[in-house]
Motif scaffolding. Structure first.
Motif, PDB file in Angstrom:
ATOM      1  N   PRO A 123      40.346  44.305  75.789  1.00 17.00           N
ATOM      2  CA  PRO A 123      40.123  45.584  75.122  1.00 17.00           C
ATOM      3  C   PRO A 123      40.614  46.774  75.946  1.00 17.00           C
ATOM      4  O   PRO A 123      40.494  46.788  77.184  1.00 17.00           O
ATOM      5  CB  PRO A 123      38.605  45.626  74.935  1.00 17.00           C
ATOM      6  N   ALA A 124      41.150  47.766  75.253  1.00 18.62           N
ATOM      7  CA  ALA A 124      41.743  48.944  75.895  1.00 18.62           C
ATOM      8  C   ALA A 124      40.773  49.651  76.831  1.00 18.62           C
ATOM      9  O   ALA A 124      41.194  50.243  77.826  1.00 18.62           O
ATOM     10  CB  ALA A 124      42.257  49.904  74.827  1.00 18.62           C
ATOM     11  N   ARG A 125      39.487  49.562  76.554  1.00 20.93           N
ATOM     12  CA  ARG A 125      38.507  50.260  77.401  1.00 20.93           C
ATOM     13  C   ARG A 125      38.475  49.727  78.836  1.00 20.93           C
ATOM     14  O   ARG A 125      37.901  50.358  79.720  1.00 20.93           O
ATOM     15  CB  ARG A 125      37.119  50.208  76.767  1.00 20.93           C
ATOM     16  N   SER A 183      52.414  46.133  74.422  1.00 21.69           N
ATOM     17  CA  SER A 183      53.225  45.324  75.337  1.00 21.69           C
ATOM     18  C   SER A 183      52.610  45.174  76.722  1.00 21.69           C
ATOM     19  O   SER A 183      53.275  44.776  77.657  1.00 21.69           O
ATOM     20  CB  SER A 183      54.611  45.950  75.469  1.00 21.69           C
ATOM     21  N   ARG A 184      51.346  45.469  76.866  1.00 24.83           N
ATOM     22  CA  ARG A 184      50.721  45.451  78.189  1.00 24.83           C
ATOM     23  C   ARG A 184      50.708  44.063  78.818  1.00 24.83           C
ATOM     24  O   ARG A 184      50.399  43.073  78.164  1.00 24.83           O
ATOM     25  CB  ARG A 184      49.309  46.023  78.110  1.00 24.83           C
ATOM     26  N   GLU A 185      51.004  44.012  80.102  1.00 26.34           N
ATOM     27  CA  GLU A 185      50.924  42.752  80.856  1.00 26.34           C
ATOM     28  C   GLU A 185      49.485  42.381  81.167  1.00 26.34           C
ATOM     29  O   GLU A 185      49.211  41.261  81.602  1.00 26.34           O
ATOM     30  CB  GLU A 185      51.720  42.856  82.154  1.00 26.34           C
ATOM     31  N   HIS A 186      48.556  43.294  80.936  1.00 28.65           N
ATOM     32  CA  HIS A 186      47.152  43.031  81.214  1.00 28.65           C
ATOM     33  C   HIS A 186      46.645  41.823  80.416  1.00 28.65           C
ATOM     34  O   HIS A 186      45.781  41.085  80.890  1.00 28.65           O
ATOM     35  CB  HIS A 186      46.290  44.247  80.852  1.00 28.65           C
ATOM     36  N   ALA A 187      47.166  41.631  79.201  1.00 29.70           N
ATOM     37  CA  ALA A 187      46.655  40.565  78.328  1.00 29.70           C
ATOM     38  C   ALA A 187      46.913  39.173  78.910  1.00 29.70           C
ATOM     39  O   ALA A 187      45.967  38.407  79.110  1.00 29.70           O
ATOM     40  CB  ALA A 187      47.215  40.709  76.917  1.00 29.70           C
ATOM     41  N   PRO A 188      48.163  38.798  79.203  1.00 27.56           N
ATOM     42  CA  PRO A 188      48.344  37.468  79.796  1.00 27.56           C
ATOM     43  C   PRO A 188      47.715  37.353  81.189  1.00 27.56           C
ATOM     44  O   PRO A 188      47.244  36.281  81.574  1.00 27.56           O
ATOM     45  CB  PRO A 188      49.860  37.276  79.840  1.00 27.56           C
TER      46      PRO A 188
END
Length: 161
Positions: free
Chosen positions: A21-23, A66-71
């Motif tokens: 989540p973005a938060r 496209s954030r790399e935070h997810a993977p």
């Protein structure tokens, strides 16, 4: 190279905002992100996931930003591989860049269920459901992608050369 673990199963269009989540994007620390991985779609994921476990999903996994935070959140939570019918292209590239193995296989995505014990061989693309005694042929990783994954990501691969 291979992965082996228990499956967490999700549906279509799992976007990066439910993966992390973005938060929580005020941090790029993988361990911190892992504490909140999948919490908006599966509150129990972070308390149940064990090192080596596998995520299986249907179409368009990792869509959204496209954030790399997810993977990174997925990898740092201990997930050894993500199997899906299809991945959002930017997620696919980001996953490889950070060393998270992902494999596309429609039949596996449709037939593997939550809780199944699954093994994936990256060099052949074979996916074995050890719970049901079934197997599926996914897309094998080319040797250069296996080297990136073995190095734990593109930057490590480049720095080691």
């Amino acid at each position: 190279m291979k992965a082996s673990g228990v499956v967490f199963k999700y549906g279509d269009n799992v976007d990066t905002d439910v993966i992390i989540p973005a938060r929580y994007l005020n941090s790029s620390d993988g361990k911190e992100l892992a504490k909140h991985c999948m919490e908006d779609i599966d509150k129990e994921f972070v308390t149940k996931v064990q090192p080596g476990d596998i995520i299986v999903a249907n179409k368009n996994f990792g869509c959204g930003s496209s954030r790399e935070h997810a993977p990174l959140a997925i990898k740092c939570a201990g997930v050894s591989c993500v199997i899906a019918e299809t991945f959002a292209r930017i997620f696919y590239r980001n996953a490889i860049n950070i060393g998270l193995p992902i494999i596309e296989c429609k039949e596996a995505a449709k037939n593997i269920e939550a809780g199944d014990k699954v093994e994936v061989e990256f060099d052949s693309g074979m996916i074995y459901n050890r719970t049901k005694g079934t197997q599926f042929k996914g897309q094998a990783f080319p040797p250069f992608m296996q080297k990136i994954i073995e190095a734990e990501g593109l930057m490590n691969y480049i720095n080691n050369k």
